[in-house]
Design an enzyme around this catalytic site. Structure first.
Site, mmCIF file in Angstrom:
data_model
loop_
_atom_site.group_PDB
_atom_site.id
_atom_site.type_symbol
_atom_site.label_atom_id
_atom_site.label_comp_id
_atom_site.label_asym_id
_atom_site.label_seq_id
_atom_site.Cartn_x
_atom_site.Cartn_y
_atom_site.Cartn_z
ATOM 1 N N HIS A 61 30.682 29.536 37.883
ATOM 2 C CA HIS A 61 30.681 30.738 38.753
ATOM 3 C C HIS A 61 31.060 31.922 39.434
ATOM 4 O O HIS A 61 29.589 32.003 39.970
ATOM 5 C CB HIS A 61 30.448 32.030 37.324
ATOM 6 C CG HIS A 61 31.244 32.206 36.137
ATOM 7 N ND1 HIS A 61 31.482 30.063 35.438
ATOM 8 C CD2 HIS A 61 32.089 32.649 35.113
ATOM 9 C CE1 HIS A 61 31.901 30.715 34.000
ATOM 10 N NE2 HIS A 61 32.704 31.649 33.894
ATOM 11 N N GLU B 89 33.268 37.177 41.171
ATOM 12 C CA GLU B 89 34.444 37.663 39.532
ATOM 13 C C GLU B 89 33.483 39.486 39.777
ATOM 14 O O GLU B 89 33.836 40.149 39.769
ATOM 15 C CB GLU B 89 33.257 37.261 38.299
ATOM 16 C CG GLU B 89 34.460 37.498 36.860
ATOM 17 C CD GLU B 89 33.081 37.729 36.084
ATOM 18 O OE1 GLU B 89 32.167 36.639 35.965
ATOM 19 O OE2 GLU B 89 34.706 37.900 34.765
ATOM 20 N N ASP C 76 39.154 32.440 29.754
ATOM 21 C CA ASP C 76 38.127 32.402 29.995
ATOM 22 C C ASP C 76 37.536 32.956 28.359
ATOM 23 O O ASP C 76 36.764 32.251 28.072
ATOM 24 C CB ASP C 76 37.501 33.789 30.113
ATOM 25 C CG ASP C 76 36.603 33.965 31.246
ATOM 26 O OD1 ASP C 76 35.173 33.448 31.263
ATOM 27 O OD2 ASP C 76 36.408 35.180 32.254
ATOM 28 N N ASP C 77 37.590 34.331 27.665
ATOM 29 C CA ASP C 77 36.930 34.422 26.437
ATOM 30 C C ASP C 77 37.980 34.527 25.386
ATOM 31 O O ASP C 77 38.249 36.376 25.210
ATOM 32 C CB ASP C 77 35.578 34.999 26.755
ATOM 33 C CG ASP C 77 35.141 34.197 26.801
ATOM 34 O OD1 ASP C 77 34.741 33.509 26.265
ATOM 35 O OD2 ASP C 77 34.271 34.982 28.263
HETATM 36 ZN ZN LIG Z 1 33.204 32.516 32.282
#
Ligand SMILES: [Zn+2]
Length: 345
Positions: free
Chosen positions: A200, A203, A281-282
């Site tokens: 990651h 972000e 993602d989630d």
């Molecule tokens: Zn993620």
């Protein structure tokens, strides 16, 4: 007037989906009931929670919700259910290849250790591949909040299971903690073992974190990477090297990285030639799944069907799928685009 094809029928690959975060909300409620877990109100509300992860308290709150959800996954049958349902949701959204990201450390205590935890997950993926026909593999992700030595252990484990369904190595959690280069040894182990490096970056922190992923971890894909949009030279570098950014628009808005869907710099990355793989993602916490990300590109960024098809191709090319799977998906993309669009309503 542009006539729109159904994006859930557009063949694509899904490269950014976290294990617990993939859960159906209804499944979470059932598992919480099974184990007598009292969930935070934010996880039982009809609307996804409003989080502001751009400050550390907001991120902490997000992690707390995530931990509460994770605490409902206890037995091998829960893992099998979660994997199967993630695949079913993906198939419904037109995915032909899913790479799911998991840190087995989280499940190790209840499942008898790191190795059994990873084996249970990989067995579940095997079964799901057979039952659903979806191509599915695993990224083992280390946690940035833990010691780099833990990441090395995980990288070694991931490499050991490279022929059993592990295709990549990731690094997740708060980008503001520690330096990417603290994890350089772990990533070297993963790369030398033939895994793709997909940490990651870009972000919660800016372009520098993406540069660190490239320079220190030799990333071949970046989880998110959207903040690279703030640096034209970095965009060019990502485009020249063909580093795919796993962009998750709904997540970015839910976590407050951008205020509104139209603020996510999809156009900037696309026009700069940076390959993207849209991801959910989630979905458990952000309330939308894979096809919805393509819908955001269409609705808020004016992506035409031809451009959406190109996004889908980029997701396929950026995946770890074998060439024959890629070829099949890519010709499916062409067929989607070649079919006449339904008449506008
Ligand atoms: Zn993620």
């Amino acid at each position: 007037m542009e006539r729109a094809r159904d994006v859930s029928e557009l063949p694509k690959a899904h490269l950014h989906l976290h294990f617990t975060g993939s859960m159906r909300p209804s499944t979470l409620l059932e598992l919480a009931d099974k184990y007598g877990v009292r969930l935070p109100d934010a996880l039982t509300a009809a609307e996804p929670p409003k989080l502001r992860a751009t400050d550390e308290r907001g991120w902490f709150r997000f992690q707390r919700l995530y931990d509460a959800a994770r605490s409902c996954i206890r037995e091998p049958e829960d893992i099998r259910r979660l994997v199967r349902e993630a695949a079913e949701e993906d198939v419904r959204d037109g995915s032909g290849w899913l790479e799911i990201q998991v840190d087995p450390t989280s499940y190790a205590p209840r499942l008898g250790g790191l190795i059994p935890a990873l084996e249970i997950i990989l067995d579940a993926v095997d079964t799901t591949v057979r039952e659903t026909g979806l191509g599915m593999r695993v990224l083992v992700a280390a946690n940035r909040m833990k010691h780099p030595l833990d990441a090395r252990t995980l990288a070694r484990l991931a490499v050991r299971y490279a022929d059993r369904g592990v295709v990549g190595f990731g690094l997740s959690n708060d980008e503001r903690r520690g330096m990417a280069r603290d994890f350089d040894r772990a990533f070297a182990i993963a790369r030398e073992g033939g895994l793709l490096a997909a940490p990651h970056g870009g972000e919660l922190t800016g372009p520098a974190s993406v540069r660190d992923c490239l320079d220190d971890l030799h990333a071949s894909r970046i989880g998110h990477g959207v903040r690279a949009a703030e640096d034209p030279r970095l965009l060019k570098r990502l485009a020249d090297r063909g580093v795919t950014c796993e962009v998750c628009p709904a997540s970015n808005v839910a976590l407050g990285v951008y205020e509104k869907p139209e603020d996510v710099p999809l156009r900037t990355l696309f026009e700069a030639g940076v390959p993207m793989a849209l991801g959910a993602d989630d979905p458990l916490l952000f309330g939308s799944r894979l096809a919805a990300q393509y819908e955001i590109a269409r609705r808020y960024h004016g992506f035409t069907d031809a451009e959406l098809a190109e996004l889908a191709r980029q997701s396929v090319r950026g995946s770890a799928a074998p060439q024959d799977v890629k070829d099949k998906l890519l010709s499916g993309v062409d067929a989607w685009l070649a079919a006449p669009a339904p008449a506008a309503a």
